[in-house]
Design an enzyme around this catalytic site. Structure first.
Site, PDB file in Angstrom:
ATOM      1  N   PHE A 121      33.159  37.378  41.691  1.00 29.04           N
ATOM      2  CA  PHE A 121      33.466  36.801  40.387  1.00 29.04           C
ATOM      3  C   PHE A 121      32.721  37.456  39.218  1.00 29.04           C
ATOM      4  O   PHE A 121      33.100  37.258  38.061  1.00 29.04           O
ATOM      5  CB  PHE A 121      33.201  35.284  40.370  1.00 29.04           C
ATOM      6  CG  PHE A 121      34.045  34.534  41.351  1.00 29.04           C
ATOM      7  CD1 PHE A 121      35.390  34.306  41.109  1.00 29.04           C
ATOM      8  CD2 PHE A 121      33.502  34.064  42.548  1.00 29.04           C
ATOM      9  CE1 PHE A 121      36.180  33.634  42.031  1.00 29.04           C
ATOM     10  CE2 PHE A 121      34.272  33.392  43.470  1.00 29.04           C
ATOM     11  CZ  PHE A 121      35.622  33.172  43.210  1.00 29.04           C
ATOM     12  N   TYR A 129      37.631  42.611  41.824  1.00 29.79           N
ATOM     13  CA  TYR A 129      38.613  42.859  40.773  1.00 29.79           C
ATOM     14  C   TYR A 129      39.123  44.296  40.903  1.00 29.79           C
ATOM     15  O   TYR A 129      38.323  45.227  41.030  1.00 29.79           O
ATOM     16  CB  TYR A 129      37.980  42.692  39.396  1.00 29.79           C
ATOM     17  CG  TYR A 129      37.434  41.316  39.103  1.00 29.79           C
ATOM     18  CD1 TYR A 129      38.269  40.211  38.971  1.00 29.79           C
ATOM     19  CD2 TYR A 129      36.062  41.120  38.923  1.00 29.79           C
ATOM     20  CE1 TYR A 129      37.766  38.948  38.687  1.00 29.79           C
ATOM     21  CE2 TYR A 129      35.540  39.866  38.627  1.00 29.79           C
ATOM     22  CZ  TYR A 129      36.400  38.789  38.504  1.00 29.79           C
ATOM     23  OH  TYR A 129      35.886  37.548  38.217  1.00 29.79           O
ATOM     24  N   HIS A 172      40.920  27.471  43.794  1.00 31.36           N
ATOM     25  CA  HIS A 172      40.352  28.696  43.224  1.00 31.36           C
ATOM     26  C   HIS A 172      40.362  28.607  41.700  1.00 31.36           C
ATOM     27  O   HIS A 172      41.247  27.962  41.109  1.00 31.36           O
ATOM     28  CB  HIS A 172      41.190  29.888  43.695  1.00 31.36           C
ATOM     29  CG  HIS A 172      40.562  31.219  43.452  1.00 31.36           C
ATOM     30  ND1 HIS A 172      40.679  31.888  42.253  1.00 31.36           N
ATOM     31  CD2 HIS A 172      39.806  32.010  44.250  1.00 31.36           C
ATOM     32  CE1 HIS A 172      40.023  33.029  42.326  1.00 31.36           C
ATOM     33  NE2 HIS A 172      39.485  33.131  43.526  1.00 31.36           N
ATOM     34  N   ASP A 198      38.481  39.257  47.092  1.00 36.70           N
ATOM     35  CA  ASP A 198      38.136  40.668  47.090  1.00 36.70           C
ATOM     36  C   ASP A 198      37.844  41.084  45.658  1.00 36.70           C
ATOM     37  O   ASP A 198      38.071  40.318  44.728  1.00 36.70           O
ATOM     38  CB  ASP A 198      39.223  41.538  47.733  1.00 36.70           C
ATOM     39  CG  ASP A 198      40.631  41.230  47.231  1.00 36.70           C
ATOM     40  OD1 ASP A 198      40.771  40.408  46.312  1.00 36.70           O
ATOM     41  OD2 ASP A 198      41.582  41.822  47.750  1.00 36.70           O
TER      42      ASP A 198
END
Length: 266
Positions: free
Chosen positions: A113, A102, A227, A100
């Site tokens: 990202f 930032y 991740h 989700d």
């Protein structure tokens, strides 16, 4: 423009929705987005693909409008909320699934990202992506987090959940986004070429949330690893070489390569 102000489809404000700069985002509110036709929110072929979940999308937009009306800051800002769907569905060559947005104000820009090009320092997950990009392809890390160049080449940077309350990570999970992004991922995987075969693309799945969509991808090549978060990057993300792998898989399918190098400045 306050949340209660009308924004009519076809108005100059709605026509300019795709061109808004980050600092102009407040001219359009979530309530206004909820009233716009789907074809003014996303690219035309995405509008067709997302039509079956349009009601769910309207419900999510209504929820975000209520969040804003209650005084909560919702991220990303309205003009960036559906940014991942503004490049044509037909052009998607690589799918990168995030979690989700930032939750830090000013960071989320609607692409997984990525952050606004003026954000300093960049988030640590993105810094780790740049480290792996350097180790994989020898491309020097950038000081900015604008990944728009990737999106322009058909890299779909899609968060599984596409909004968040400022300062509250994971706060918009189980509010409807999962069904919408599942439909989007299925639409990418279900595309067909003129001869009826699957449209070539590669999926890059980083972390458990991303791995959960694997069943939606059919026979598409998948690159899966840990991740890039500082908590997990050393447990399989570093050394995974996702960028060179993606290009090799694209070439094997006759779909060219992605130029992963980003401009020194946004």
């Amino acid at each position: 423009m306050p949340e209660s102000d009308p924004l009519q489809p076809g108005s100059p404000e709605s026509d300019a929705l795709f061109e808004l700069e980050p600092r102009a985002a407040e001219t359009v509110g979530f309530a206004q987005l909820a009233r716009l036709p789907l074809t003014e929110l996303v690219a035309p072929d995405w509008a067709e693909a997302l039509a079956p979940v349009e009601d769910a999308l309207r419900e999510v937009l209504a929820f975000l409008a209520a969040e804003a009306a209650d005084g909560h800051e919702v991220l990303p800002p309205p003009s960036y909320l559906l940014r991942a769907f503004r490049q044509p569905l037909a052009g998607v060559r690589v799918l990168i699934v995030g979690q989700d947005p930032y939750p830090t104000p000013g960071h989320a820009v609607g692409l997984s990202f990525a952050v606004d090009g003026r954000t300093r320092p960049i988030p640590r997950s993105l810094a780790n992506i740049y480290k792996e990009l350097d180790a994989d392809l020898g491309l020097a890390p950038r000081i900015h987090g604008d990944l728009g160049r990737w999106a322009e080449q058909g890299v779909l940077l899609l968060n599984r959940v596409m909004s968040v309350r400022s300062g509250a990570a994971r706060s918009h999970r189980n509010r409807g986004w999962e069904a919408i992004t599942a439909a989007a991922i299925s639409a990418v995987a279900d595309r067909r070429t003129a001869d009826g075969g699957p449209t070539p693309f590669v999926a890059i799945l980083w972390g458990r949330d991303a791995w959960s969509v694997r069943a939606l991808l059919g026979t598409a090549p998948v690159i899966a690893s840990a991740h890039p978060s500082p908590l997990s990057a050393s447990r399989g993300f570093f050394g995974s070489r996702p960028f060179s792998q993606a290009n090799a898989l694209l070439q094997a399918q006759g779909n060219g390569t992605v130029d992963w190098e980003l401009p020194p400045l946004p």
